[in-house]
Design an enzyme around this catalytic site. Structure first.
Site, PDB file in Angstrom:
ATOM      1  N   LYS A   1       1.957  13.084 -44.712  1.00 44.44           N
ATOM      2  CA  LYS A   1       3.298  12.534 -44.623  1.00 44.44           C
ATOM      3  C   LYS A   1       4.430  13.133 -45.320  1.00 44.44           C
ATOM      4  O   LYS A   1       4.147  14.174 -46.201  1.00 44.44           O
ATOM      5  CB  LYS A   1       2.914  10.821 -45.184  1.00 44.44           C
ATOM      6  CG  LYS A   1       2.118  10.139 -44.458  1.00 44.44           C
ATOM      7  CD  LYS A   1       1.889   8.706 -44.830  1.00 44.44           C
ATOM      8  CE  LYS A   1       0.975   7.918 -44.072  1.00 44.44           C
ATOM      9  NZ  LYS A   1       0.849   6.374 -44.533  1.00 44.44           N
TER      10      LYS A   1
ATOM     11  N   HIS B   1      -2.308  10.013 -43.607  1.00 42.09           N
ATOM     12  CA  HIS B   1      -2.660   8.914 -42.707  1.00 42.09           C
ATOM     13  C   HIS B   1      -4.227   9.292 -41.992  1.00 42.09           C
ATOM     14  O   HIS B   1      -4.359  10.495 -41.894  1.00 42.09           O
ATOM     15  CB  HIS B   1      -1.809   8.817 -41.398  1.00 42.09           C
ATOM     16  CG  HIS B   1      -2.052   8.069 -40.271  1.00 42.09           C
ATOM     17  ND1 HIS B   1      -2.151   6.802 -40.276  1.00 42.09           N
ATOM     18  CD2 HIS B   1      -3.012   8.348 -39.054  1.00 42.09           C
ATOM     19  CE1 HIS B   1      -2.619   6.338 -39.221  1.00 42.09           C
ATOM     20  NE2 HIS B   1      -3.156   7.394 -38.454  1.00 42.09           N
TER      21      HIS B   1
ATOM     22  N   GLU C   1      -3.489   8.412 -31.031  1.00 40.83           N
ATOM     23  CA  GLU C   1      -2.816   9.080 -32.069  1.00 40.83           C
ATOM     24  C   GLU C   1      -2.871  10.486 -31.693  1.00 40.83           C
ATOM     25  O   GLU C   1      -1.950  11.385 -31.602  1.00 40.83           O
ATOM     26  CB  GLU C   1      -3.289   8.752 -33.414  1.00 40.83           C
ATOM     27  CG  GLU C   1      -2.995   7.148 -33.724  1.00 40.83           C
ATOM     28  CD  GLU C   1      -3.495   6.745 -35.104  1.00 40.83           C
ATOM     29  OE1 GLU C   1      -3.456   5.444 -35.344  1.00 40.83           O
ATOM     30  OE2 GLU C   1      -4.300   7.568 -35.799  1.00 40.83           O
TER      31      GLU C   1
ATOM     32  N   PHE D   1       6.758  -4.644 -43.767  1.00 41.95           N
ATOM     33  CA  PHE D   1       6.943  -3.054 -44.070  1.00 41.95           C
ATOM     34  C   PHE D   1       7.453  -2.094 -42.987  1.00 41.95           C
ATOM     35  O   PHE D   1       7.435  -1.049 -43.199  1.00 41.95           O
ATOM     36  CB  PHE D   1       5.859  -2.629 -44.996  1.00 41.95           C
ATOM     37  CG  PHE D   1       4.375  -2.656 -44.140  1.00 41.95           C
ATOM     38  CD1 PHE D   1       3.955  -1.653 -43.319  1.00 41.95           C
ATOM     39  CD2 PHE D   1       3.732  -3.869 -44.300  1.00 41.95           C
ATOM     40  CE1 PHE D   1       2.896  -1.647 -42.713  1.00 41.95           C
ATOM     41  CE2 PHE D   1       2.311  -3.977 -43.637  1.00 41.95           C
ATOM     42  CZ  PHE D   1       2.222  -2.764 -42.772  1.00 41.95           C
TER      43      PHE D   1
ATOM     44  N   TYR E   1       4.027   3.596 -34.821  1.00 40.03           N
ATOM     45  CA  TYR E   1       3.480   2.503 -35.653  1.00 40.03           C
ATOM     46  C   TYR E   1       3.760   1.162 -34.947  1.00 40.03           C
ATOM     47  O   TYR E   1       3.799   0.174 -35.541  1.00 40.03           O
ATOM     48  CB  TYR E   1       4.282   2.532 -36.930  1.00 40.03           C
ATOM     49  CG  TYR E   1       3.686   3.828 -38.121  1.00 40.03           C
ATOM     50  CD1 TYR E   1       2.349   3.367 -38.505  1.00 40.03           C
ATOM     51  CD2 TYR E   1       4.468   4.673 -38.247  1.00 40.03           C
ATOM     52  CE1 TYR E   1       1.814   4.446 -39.417  1.00 40.03           C
ATOM     53  CE2 TYR E   1       3.894   5.811 -39.055  1.00 40.03           C
ATOM     54  CZ  TYR E   1       2.551   5.679 -39.646  1.00 40.03           C
ATOM     55  OH  TYR E   1       2.104   6.321 -40.598  1.00 40.03           O
TER      56      TYR E   1
ATOM     57  N   ASN F   1       2.108   7.306 -49.221  1.00 42.62           N
ATOM     58  CA  ASN F   1       0.533   7.405 -49.609  1.00 42.62           C
ATOM     59  C   ASN F   1       0.242   8.819 -48.986  1.00 42.62           C
ATOM     60  O   ASN F   1      -1.060   8.812 -49.030  1.00 42.62           O
ATOM     61  CB  ASN F   1      -0.257   6.148 -49.211  1.00 42.62           C
ATOM     62  CG  ASN F   1      -0.243   5.870 -47.735  1.00 42.62           C
ATOM     63  OD1 ASN F   1       0.626   6.523 -46.938  1.00 42.62           O
ATOM     64  ND2 ASN F   1      -1.056   4.921 -47.407  1.00 42.62           N
TER      65      ASN F   1
ATOM     66  N   ARG G   1      -5.664  10.193 -51.685  1.00 41.96           N
ATOM     67  CA  ARG G   1      -4.313   9.197 -52.254  1.00 41.96           C
ATOM     68  C   ARG G   1      -4.237   9.166 -53.585  1.00 41.96           C
ATOM     69  O   ARG G   1      -3.387   8.877 -54.331  1.00 41.96           O
ATOM     70  CB  ARG G   1      -4.314   7.937 -51.451  1.00 41.96           C
ATOM     71  CG  ARG G   1      -4.146   8.385 -50.037  1.00 41.96           C
ATOM     72  CD  ARG G   1      -4.259   6.840 -48.956  1.00 41.96           C
ATOM     73  NE  ARG G   1      -3.627   7.074 -48.018  1.00 41.96           N
ATOM     74  CZ  ARG G   1      -4.139   6.026 -46.882  1.00 41.96           C
ATOM     75  NH1 ARG G   1      -4.958   5.358 -46.901  1.00 41.96           N
ATOM     76  NH2 ARG G   1      -3.306   6.134 -45.638  1.00 41.96           N
TER      77      ARG G   1
HETATM   78  P1  CMP Z   1      -1.034   3.831 -43.000  1.00 48.70           P
HETATM   79  O1  CMP Z   1      -2.286   3.146 -42.981  1.00 48.70           O
HETATM   80  O2  CMP Z   1      -1.115   5.302 -42.714  1.00 48.70           O
HETATM   81  O3  CMP Z   1      -0.091   3.353 -41.645  1.00 48.70           O
HETATM   82  C1  CMP Z   1       0.549   2.253 -41.966  1.00 48.70           C
HETATM   83  C2  CMP Z   1       1.365   2.304 -43.350  1.00 48.70           C
HETATM   84  O4  CMP Z   1       2.127   1.396 -43.702  1.00 48.70           O
HETATM   85  C3  CMP Z   1       0.137   2.572 -44.688  1.00 48.70           C
HETATM   86  O5  CMP Z   1      -0.253   3.731 -44.512  1.00 48.70           O
HETATM   87  C4  CMP Z   1       1.127   2.353 -45.682  1.00 48.70           C
HETATM   88  O6  CMP Z   1       1.835   3.509 -45.934  1.00 48.70           O
HETATM   89  C5  CMP Z   1       2.416   1.318 -45.103  1.00 48.70           C
HETATM   90  N1  CMP Z   1       2.344   0.096 -45.808  1.00 48.70           N
HETATM   91  C6  CMP Z   1       3.222  -0.525 -46.538  1.00 48.70           C
HETATM   92  N2  CMP Z   1       3.146  -1.538 -47.211  1.00 48.70           N
HETATM   93  C7  CMP Z   1       1.965  -1.937 -46.499  1.00 48.70           C
HETATM   94  C8  CMP Z   1       0.900  -3.050 -46.581  1.00 48.70           C
HETATM   95  N3  CMP Z   1       1.259  -4.148 -47.350  1.00 48.70           N
HETATM   96  N4  CMP Z   1      -0.308  -3.010 -46.024  1.00 48.70           N
HETATM   97  C9  CMP Z   1      -0.529  -1.876 -45.089  1.00 48.70           C
HETATM   98  N5  CMP Z   1       0.168  -0.827 -45.081  1.00 48.70           N
HETATM   99  C10 CMP Z   1       1.334  -0.720 -45.677  1.00 48.70           C
END
Ligand code: CMP
Length: 147
Positions: A19, A125, A136, A67, A59, A122, A112
């Site tokens: 990311k 992915h 994807e 979020f 997404y 984070n 992570r």
């Molecule tokens: P990822 O699972 O790669 O893709 C969705 C992203 O949304 C996740 O990583 C997080 O970086 C972001 N995110 C932010 N807040 C939340 C949350 N509360 N729960 C899940 N994903 C979140």
């Protein structure tokens, strides 16, 4: 004659992105090294940047969640590295390698835990299912861009 049947649903491919925070913090090399050291083969890779529109589409499954807007804005804020990875049981093994979504809860030694600063930034992915790995991977790569 012996017949072996594997009842566990496995796949040999998953999809990943490094990311914008991982790229901005100069972690591309270390992360790719960790990924290949864990036994994953890179079969497609691209350095690119998502527009807000493309990030929104990628997404779409999270549309409506609190979020979502921040996620789209962050994921289109800078370059990323997208890749398709190959390994037995790729989806599950890669989720183990990257660790929990919230880096504060990620096991020591996971990507992570090592590189990420927050749940939004984070760093890595990983697809959460075989079906999403396929969707994807197809989002970023044509059949001619995979090896
Ligand atoms: P990822 O699972 O790669 O893709 C969705 C992203 O949304 C996740 O990583 C997080 O970086 C972001 N995110 C932010 N807040 C939340 C949350 N509360 N729960 C899940 N994903 C979140």
């Amino acid at each position: 004659m012996q017949i072996l049947i594997n009842y566990k649903m496995t796949t040999n491919k998953t999809f990943t992105m490094i990311k914008p925070d991982g790229v901005a913090n100069q972690h591309i090399g270390s992360i790719l090294n960790d990924i290949t050291a864990a036994g994953f083969k890179i079969v497609a890779m691209k350095y690119t940047q998502l527009s807000a529109e493309m990030a929104g589409k990628f997404y779409a499954v999270h549309a409506g969640r609190p979020f979502y807007n921040d996620l789209v804005s962050f994921m289109s804020s800078g370059p990323i590295v997208a890749a398709i990875l190959e390994k037995d049981n790729a989806v599950e093994d890669f989720r183990t390698l990257i660790g929990a979504t919230d880096p504060a809860k990620a096991d020591v030694g996971t990507l992570r835990n090592k590189y990420a600063k927050s749940i939004d930034a984070n760093t890595v992915h990983g697809s959460d299912s075989n079906e999403n790995a396929e969707i994807e991977g197809n989002f970023y790569f044509t059949a001619f861009e995979r090896f």
